[in-house]
Design an enzyme around this catalytic site. Structure first.
Site, short mmCIF file in Angstrom:
data_model
loop_
_atom_site.label_atom_id
_atom_site.label_comp_id
_atom_site.label_asym_id
_atom_site.label_seq_id
_atom_site.Cartn_x
_atom_site.Cartn_y
_atom_site.Cartn_z
N GLU A 167 10.51 21.09 7.92
CA GLU A 167 11.42 21.15 6.78
C GLU A 167 12.70 20.40 7.13
OE1 GLU A 167 13.70 24.59 4.08
OE2 GLU A 167 12.86 25.07 6.06
N GLU A 250 20.55 28.36 -1.52
CA GLU A 250 20.14 29.52 -0.75
C GLU A 250 21.30 30.51 -0.74
OE1 GLU A 250 16.79 28.10 2.41
OE2 GLU A 250 18.88 27.88 3.05
#
Length: 390
Positions: A167, A250
């Site tokens: 990622e 997030e």
């Protein structure tokens, strides 16, 4: 960060019922009075889509998926998908800031846990990608702990389900006492900007994070600049696949009001309809002409650039190269990906405008800042061919 390994369910949409409008027409003629009442259904306004289901999603712009993706908490969360992005309208609860966030509300191009965006050409092998231009505009709030993160997922196989091997995270903004996975390993200049670089593993996949030293509100760039960094650092290989490109937030604490105002993403193969990588300038141009039209105010400007193919052969995929005068910096672009943001820059076509026929043209534009006296670039080239300037 890891995402819940479960199938994503379809979005729960709250439509808007058509409203009824009543119109009364009254006509007087001589001594006779006639009244007529006509009832007609009004055309409903285009409704946004509210998603409160844990893994609910919906499609916007006919090509991207907006997902709620509440994977790290049982508290309520809702996103309102708009025509160009989304807003986090409810984000209850909090989680410890020394651990994983509570969710990743986001918009993406590609495939995420078997949910693939319409018409995507992802997964695509890294070595086959010539360019991957993208742009994003964020809206931030106070009173929350969160990052604004752009995710790029890579895997040795073209998988469309489950967790990928690596990622790449690009932190456009960081608010509160939070850090990326792993530890800081240095700094780097990528796509014309400076970044803190963090690497680590969250127990499910490797993570390399690029953290902006100050908040970035909007930006257009090429995803492959960051993919190349992952390859150079041994966290991916040219034979691997890019599976999705995502942008969102997030949150650790609260987060209502956070917005993605707009999002675009294209992934172009290295041959055919795009100019390819840095060493592959695309179809050589026979002759070209550039018209550069700026609109200037103290400290800032926008400009429209039109590149005309004055040769006899079509141009398939284009790169327009020019040098910004000292003190000028690109902050946002449209109809092209521009990298880096200052100095010698290159504007690369999107998948939707890669062709320039003979006697045809393509236009792009950008917004920027400047210091001192504003001047326009003096020279331009199209796929390596010097252009005249109108």
């Amino acid at each position: 960060m890891p995402r819940m390994n479960s199938l994503r369910r379809r979005a729960r949409s709250l439509g808007t019922a058509a409203t009824a409008a009543f119109v009364t027409l009254v006509t007087l003629a001589s001594l006779v009075s006639l009244t007529a009442v006509v009832t007609a259904a009004a055309t409903p306004a285009q409704a946004d889509t509210l998603i409160c289901e844990q893994f609910g999603s919906t499609v916007i712009q006919g090509r991207y998926v907006v997902q709620n993706n509440r994977w790290g908490t049982s508290e309520a969360q809702c996103v309102n998908a708009t025509t160009t992005g989304f807003e986090l309208t409810r984000a209850d609860g909090s989680v410890p800031t020394n651990g994983a966030p509570k969710s990743y509300p986001s918009v993406f191009n590609g495939c995420h846990y078997t949910n693939c965006s319409p018409g995507t050409n992802l997964p695509m092998q890294v070595s086959a990608i010539g360019s991957a231009p993208t742009s994003i505009s964020y809206g931030y709030v106070s009173g929350a702990v969160y990052n604004a993160s752009y995710d790029i997922w890579l895997d040795p196989t073209p998988r469309t389900d489950g967790v990928n091997r690596t990622e790449i995270m690009i932190w456009f903004n960081r608010v509160g006492p939070i850090n990326p996975v792993g530890s800081r390993v240095g700094t780097a200049t990528v796509a014309g900007r400076g970044w803190e670089v963090w690497t680590g593993n969250n127990g499910a996949n490797d993570v390399i994070s690029f953290v902006a030293p100050s908040a970035i509100g909007s930006w257009g760039f090429d995803v492959m600049d960051f993919v190349d960094q992952a390859v150079a650092r041994g966290l991916a290989q040219p034979s691997w696949y890019v599976t999705s490109v995502q942008a969102g937030f997030e949150p650790w604490q609260n987060g209502a009001g956070l917005r993605v105002n707009s999002f675009s993403s294209s992934v172009n193969a290295g041959s055919g309809g795009d100019p390819g990588g840095p060493g592959d300038p695309g179809t050589p141009a026979g002759a070209c002409r550039v018209t550069y039209t700026p609109n200037v105010w103290p400290g800032g400007f926008t400009t429209n650039v039109t590149v005309a193919n004055t040769g006899s052969a079509p141009v398939s995929g284009w790169k327009v190269a020019f040098t910004l005068p000292s003190g000028q910096r690109v902050t946002n672009a449209w109809n092209a990906a521009i990298s880096p943001s200052s100095g010698a820059v290159t504007a690369t076509n999107l998948s939707s405008n890669a062709q320039i026929p003979p006697s045809g043209s393509q236009s792009f534009g950008f917004q920027g800042t400047y210091t001192g006296t504003f001047t326009a670039p003096a020279q331009f080239s199209l796929n390596g061919t010097a252009c005249s300037v109108a």
